[in-house]
Design a protein around this motif. Sequence first.
Motif, PDB file in Angstrom:
ATOM      1  N   ASP A  92       0.835  -1.195   0.000  1.00 37.96           N
ATOM      2  CA  ASP A  92       0.000   0.000   0.000  1.00 37.96           C
ATOM      3  C   ASP A  92       0.874   1.251   0.000  1.00 37.96           C
ATOM      4  O   ASP A  92       2.077   1.196   0.283  1.00 37.96           O
ATOM      5  CB  ASP A  92      -0.947  -0.001   1.209  1.00 37.96           C
ATOM      6  CG  ASP A  92      -0.208   0.135   2.538  1.00 37.96           C
ATOM      7  OD1 ASP A  92       0.283   1.242   2.848  1.00 37.96           O
ATOM      8  OD2 ASP A  92      -0.101  -0.873   3.255  1.00 37.96           O
ATOM      9  N   ARG A  93       0.280   2.370  -0.322  1.00 35.72           N
ATOM     10  CA  ARG A  93       1.014   3.607  -0.580  1.00 35.72           C
ATOM     11  C   ARG A  93       1.948   3.990   0.557  1.00 35.72           C
ATOM     12  O   ARG A  93       3.147   4.224   0.350  1.00 35.72           O
ATOM     13  CB  ARG A  93       0.018   4.732  -0.849  1.00 35.72           C
ATOM     14  CG  ARG A  93       0.648   6.113  -0.988  1.00 35.72           C
ATOM     15  CD  ARG A  93      -0.423   7.187  -1.076  1.00 35.72           C
ATOM     16  NE  ARG A  93       0.163   8.522  -1.070  1.00 35.72           N
ATOM     17  CZ  ARG A  93       0.512   9.188   0.020  1.00 35.72           C
ATOM     18  NH1 ARG A  93       0.345   8.616   1.226  1.00 35.72           N
ATOM     19  NH2 ARG A  93       1.037  10.390  -0.059  1.00 35.72           N
ATOM     20  N   HIS A 128       2.901   3.356  -7.234  1.00 36.36           N
ATOM     21  CA  HIS A 128       2.371   4.649  -6.815  1.00 36.36           C
ATOM     22  C   HIS A 128       3.183   5.718  -7.544  1.00 36.36           C
ATOM     23  O   HIS A 128       4.236   6.159  -7.077  1.00 36.36           O
ATOM     24  CB  HIS A 128       2.460   4.769  -5.300  1.00 36.36           C
ATOM     25  CG  HIS A 128       1.879   3.574  -4.593  1.00 36.36           C
ATOM     26  ND1 HIS A 128       0.521   3.371  -4.488  1.00 36.36           N
ATOM     27  CD2 HIS A 128       2.472   2.487  -4.011  1.00 36.36           C
ATOM     28  CE1 HIS A 128       0.287   2.229  -3.856  1.00 36.36           C
ATOM     29  NE2 HIS A 128       1.464   1.683  -3.558  1.00 36.36           N
ATOM     30  N   ARG A 130       2.885   8.981  -8.761  1.00 39.04           N
ATOM     31  CA  ARG A 130       3.172  10.361  -8.353  1.00 39.04           C
ATOM     32  C   ARG A 130       4.175  10.378  -7.216  1.00 39.04           C
ATOM     33  O   ARG A 130       5.121  11.176  -7.212  1.00 39.04           O
ATOM     34  CB  ARG A 130       1.882  11.065  -7.918  1.00 39.04           C
ATOM     35  CG  ARG A 130       2.089  12.521  -7.506  1.00 39.04           C
ATOM     36  CD  ARG A 130       0.770  13.214  -7.199  1.00 39.04           C
ATOM     37  NE  ARG A 130       0.048  12.569  -6.121  1.00 39.04           N
ATOM     38  CZ  ARG A 130       0.311  12.774  -4.816  1.00 39.04           C
ATOM     39  NH1 ARG A 130       1.299  13.592  -4.441  1.00 39.04           N
ATOM     40  NH2 ARG A 130      -0.403  12.165  -3.890  1.00 39.04           N
ATOM     41  N   GLU A 131       4.012   9.479  -6.269  1.00 36.44           N
ATOM     42  CA  GLU A 131       4.951   9.393  -5.152  1.00 36.44           C
ATOM     43  C   GLU A 131       6.326   8.926  -5.623  1.00 36.44           C
ATOM     44  O   GLU A 131       7.356   9.340  -5.078  1.00 36.44           O
ATOM     45  CB  GLU A 131       4.396   8.442  -4.091  1.00 36.44           C
ATOM     46  CG  GLU A 131       3.150   8.936  -3.392  1.00 36.44           C
ATOM     47  CD  GLU A 131       1.860   8.744  -4.204  1.00 36.44           C
ATOM     48  OE1 GLU A 131       0.801   9.210  -3.757  1.00 36.44           O
ATOM     49  OE2 GLU A 131       1.932   8.105  -5.285  1.00 36.44           O
ATOM     50  N   SER A 132       6.356   8.070  -6.635  1.00 36.27           N
ATOM     51  CA  SER A 132       7.634   7.604  -7.172  1.00 36.27           C
ATOM     52  C   SER A 132       8.373   8.715  -7.900  1.00 36.27           C
ATOM     53  O   SER A 132       9.608   8.809  -7.818  1.00 36.27           O
ATOM     54  CB  SER A 132       7.402   6.422  -8.122  1.00 36.27           C
ATOM     55  OG  SER A 132       6.902   5.301  -7.414  1.00 36.27           O
TER      56      SER A 132
END
Length: 344
Positions: A92-93, A128, A130-132
Amino acid sequence: MQEAGSPRDGVDLHAHWFGRDLQVADRMQDDRWPTLTVDSSDHGRLMLGSTPFRDVRSSLWDVETRLADLDAAGVRHQVISPVPVTLATWADRDRAIEYARACSASVSAAVAASGGRLLGLGAVPLPHVRESVDALQGLMTGTRPMLGVEISSRIGALELDDPLLLPFFEAAESLGALVMVHPGDGGSGTVRRGGQPYDFGLGMLTDTALAAAALVFGGVLDRFPRLRVVLAHGCGGFAWSYPRMRLGANVFQGIDAGRLDELVRRLWVDSLVLDPEHLRLLVHRFGEDRVVLGTDHPFFPAVTQQARAFLSEAEQSGALRRGAAHRVFSSNGAVLTGLGAVAS
């Protein structure tokens, strides 16, 4: 072992690190997260929960021991990346972000302690995206910038040409990040027969070939012409499969074969093919300047120790032309990493 008087000039692009400082999995309450148990000064175990995953040597977590290994093999510089089992594309994120950050911090600490001998590839919390992208920005522009990032050959259920991943590759291109593609699941679930030696011997090679095919036939390299990608294990089975795929793409999709050849020769691949004769096809397919040293250090000590001899044998047999062994062992990696001329 390195012969007396031979230069210490190798540049190894494929090696892994799992530091003793990587302890965040202990609080994540999921047995899929790997942890390190150190049993003695020279032996440990990677664990998945309470299940042993792999016996490991101290070179996996100790910089001094690792540098001694490199000295013995004639390797001057080594690019270290997280152990593939840590590329948790299922997570999960929030946990994925935390674990990727911890992996990158562990790699960065080892690089800082190496006196310039080690270079680093970090981790990002794919899928994920955008987070990456944010994590990659931090890896490339922080106080101790890395060369780039290691990613899995498939991102959960996503192949590498999935449109959802395009922002990540766009960021990698714009930041000049080197992207190392490595199977993350040990080859499991890739071919119809599982277990060993099928996952290790066929699954990982097929998984990597599918990743390369996604980059070439799926438009990723066309879309991002400055993207730098290196694929582990000699690009798996792709070098052998490519002519048939090229014919199929031309006949059934009308794709120009010459353009496909150009895209293939933009990929970088490592030399970890275990048979000197196989290097002949790698050079033919990708170009002599696109094959770099890869050892999978420290998991197969003999591969690291015999890396120079392996390439020399290929040159002596005619699988590599005269002078090509040095290019693969040293010069090509120095170019890819930006090291320039490598001092012996």
